[in-house]
Write a protein that holds these residues in place. Sequence first.
Motif, short mmCIF file in Angstrom:
data_model
loop_
_atom_site.label_atom_id
_atom_site.label_comp_id
_atom_site.label_asym_id
_atom_site.label_seq_id
_atom_site.Cartn_x
_atom_site.Cartn_y
_atom_site.Cartn_z
N SER A 16 3.15 -18.16 3.90
CA SER A 16 4.25 -19.01 3.43
C SER A 16 5.49 -18.24 3.01
CB SER A 16 3.76 -19.86 2.24
OG SER A 16 3.29 -19.02 1.20
N ARG A 39 -1.00 -21.70 -0.23
CA ARG A 39 -1.07 -22.90 -1.08
C ARG A 39 0.15 -23.79 -0.88
NH1 ARG A 39 -1.62 -19.41 -6.37
NH2 ARG A 39 -0.02 -18.39 -5.09
N ARG A 40 1.32 -23.21 -0.61
CA ARG A 40 2.56 -24.01 -0.56
C ARG A 40 2.77 -24.61 0.85
NH1 ARG A 40 6.59 -19.62 -2.82
NH2 ARG A 40 5.15 -18.37 -1.57
N ASN A 91 -3.35 -10.69 4.67
CA ASN A 91 -2.06 -10.33 4.10
C ASN A 91 -1.87 -10.84 2.67
OD1 ASN A 91 1.03 -9.95 4.09
ND2 ASN A 91 0.79 -12.17 3.89
N TYR A 156 -3.50 -3.58 -10.31
CA TYR A 156 -3.00 -3.81 -8.94
C TYR A 156 -3.40 -2.64 -8.04
CZ TYR A 156 0.09 -4.48 -4.94
OH TYR A 156 0.58 -4.63 -3.66
N THR A 193 10.56 -9.10 -0.59
CA THR A 193 9.85 -10.38 -0.45
C THR A 193 9.88 -11.06 -1.82
OG1 THR A 193 7.70 -9.51 -1.13
CG2 THR A 193 8.23 -9.32 1.22
N LYS A 198 7.54 -11.92 -8.72
CA LYS A 198 6.28 -12.32 -9.36
C LYS A 198 5.72 -11.16 -10.20
CE LYS A 198 5.21 -15.31 -5.46
NZ LYS A 198 4.50 -15.32 -4.18
N1 LIG Z 1 6.53 -6.59 -1.11
C1 LIG Z 1 6.10 -5.37 -1.36
O1 LIG Z 1 6.84 -4.51 -1.86
C2 LIG Z 1 4.68 -4.98 -0.99
C3 LIG Z 1 4.37 -3.62 -0.96
C4 LIG Z 1 3.08 -3.23 -0.62
C5 LIG Z 1 2.13 -4.19 -0.30
N2 LIG Z 1 2.45 -5.50 -0.35
C6 LIG Z 1 1.40 -6.48 -0.02
O2 LIG Z 1 1.87 -7.33 0.99
C7 LIG Z 1 1.14 -8.56 0.96
C8 LIG Z 1 2.10 -9.73 1.12
O3 LIG Z 1 2.96 -9.78 -0.01
P1 LIG Z 1 4.52 -10.11 0.11
O4 LIG Z 1 5.25 -8.87 -0.28
O5 LIG Z 1 4.85 -10.76 1.39
O6 LIG Z 1 4.67 -11.11 -1.14
P2 LIG Z 1 4.98 -12.68 -1.21
O7 LIG Z 1 6.26 -12.99 -0.53
O8 LIG Z 1 4.84 -13.00 -2.66
O9 LIG Z 1 3.79 -13.35 -0.39
C9 LIG Z 1 2.49 -13.47 -0.90
C10 LIG Z 1 1.71 -14.48 -0.07
O10 LIG Z 1 0.37 -14.56 -0.58
C11 LIG Z 1 0.03 -15.92 -0.74
N3 LIG Z 1 -0.94 -16.11 -1.82
C12 LIG Z 1 -0.92 -15.58 -3.06
N4 LIG Z 1 -1.95 -16.08 -3.79
C13 LIG Z 1 -2.62 -16.94 -2.98
C14 LIG Z 1 -3.74 -17.78 -3.17
N5 LIG Z 1 -4.40 -17.87 -4.34
N6 LIG Z 1 -4.15 -18.55 -2.13
C15 LIG Z 1 -3.48 -18.51 -0.94
N7 LIG Z 1 -2.42 -17.73 -0.71
C16 LIG Z 1 -1.98 -16.96 -1.73
C17 LIG Z 1 1.35 -16.62 -1.06
O11 LIG Z 1 1.27 -18.00 -0.68
P3 LIG Z 1 1.35 -19.26 -1.69
O12 LIG Z 1 2.01 -18.81 -2.95
O13 LIG Z 1 2.11 -20.30 -0.93
O14 LIG Z 1 -0.10 -19.63 -1.86
C18 LIG Z 1 2.31 -15.88 -0.14
O15 LIG Z 1 2.32 -16.45 1.14
C19 LIG Z 1 0.35 -8.53 -0.36
O16 LIG Z 1 -1.00 -8.21 -0.10
C20 LIG Z 1 1.02 -7.41 -1.14
O17 LIG Z 1 0.12 -6.81 -2.06
C21 LIG Z 1 3.71 -5.92 -0.68
#
Ligand SMILES: NC(=O)c1ccc[n+]([C@@H]2O[C@H](COP(=O)([O-])OP(=O)(O)OC[C@H]3O[C@@H](n4cnc5c(N)ncnc54)[C@H](OP(=O)(O)O)[C@@H]3O)[C@@H](O)[C@H]2O)c1
Length: 249
Positions: A16, A39-40, A91, A156, A193, A198
């Motif tokens: 999402s 979820r969204r 992811n 984390y 992102t 958050k």
């Molecule tokens: N951004 C960074 O700097 C970074 C760096 C290293 C690694 N990562 C990793 O990259 C991955 C993606 O994160 P992002 O950066 O794209 O962050 P994001 O934009 O916050 O996306 C997180 C996603 O996870 C979903 N999610 C969270 N809790 C959930 C639940 N209980 N059930 C279903 N879906 C859930 C959210 O969907 P809903 O809220 O709609 O459910 C959203 O689609 C994560 O594993 C994160 O640890 C991110």
Amino acid sequence: MVEKSSQKVALITGASSGIGEAIAHKLADENYRLVLCARRQEKLAKLTEKLKEKNSGILTLKVDLRQEADILNMFNTVRNQWGGVDVLINNAGLGHKEPLMTGETEAWREMLEVNVLALCICTREAIKDMSDRNQGHIIHISSMSGHRVPLSSGVYAASKYAVKALTEGLRQELREANKNIKISSISPGFVETEFAEKYNNSKEKAQALYSSFPVLKPQDIANAVSYILSQPDYVQIHDILLRPTQQKS
Ligand SMILES: NC(=O)c1ccc[n+]([C@@H]2O[C@H](COP(=O)([O-])OP(=O)(O)OC[C@H]3O[C@@H](n4cnc5c(N)ncnc54)[C@H](OP(=O)(O)O)[C@@H]3O)[C@@H](O)[C@H]2O)c1
């Protein structure tokens, strides 16, 4: 009735926003049928509208990954409609800045349930489908926090160190079982992102971080996914570490 198609089915958790959304665009361009969960629902509906022009096969499912029943229902739905998944992108994930000395238990629990436990359940379910199809690829979106521990991020980082162990653990199990299934991982540094807002519980802090130097874009991670999936059968990428050039640690 199960629809027959030569198009591979890719399931992306957390589609999402952010990295998951970018991977959905990339794999739609590459002619995969997509299962998108989060979820969204309203966000998934908007994404589906954008992807429709590229790809007719899109299934969106409202799933809370903290609920095992939601995950099992999702895999059953995909089996019934498309016969199972060929590619799983684990992811979905989140971070909370909740230090070990003072943090809230519920925030720790959410990180461990989504980043670790849900990833394991999705992996196990996907392997059932992939074993039937005798092919498959699982990609975990880990983090640089699976390789070093930032201050106040102990839990984390623990969740992403777990992903590191789960990547190698599954590699060994798949090899031992002689399965034609690959496991890979991607470990990004800062990516722009919803993650930082958050994590810090603050839009301002997230904006300050993302404007302090050029950080990675979600598309950079989607490109790494595409690279991993495009390798010949005998090449298994284990982990790709990628940081913004100016990131310190
Ligand atoms: N951004 C960074 O700097 C970074 C760096 C290293 C690694 N990562 C990793 O990259 C991955 C993606 O994160 P992002 O950066 O794209 O962050 P994001 O934009 O916050 O996306 C997180 C996603 O996870 C979903 N999610 C969270 N809790 C959930 C639940 N209980 N059930 C279903 N879906 C859930 C959210 O969907 P809903 O809220 O709609 O459910 C959203 O689609 C994560 O594993 C994160 O640890 C991110």
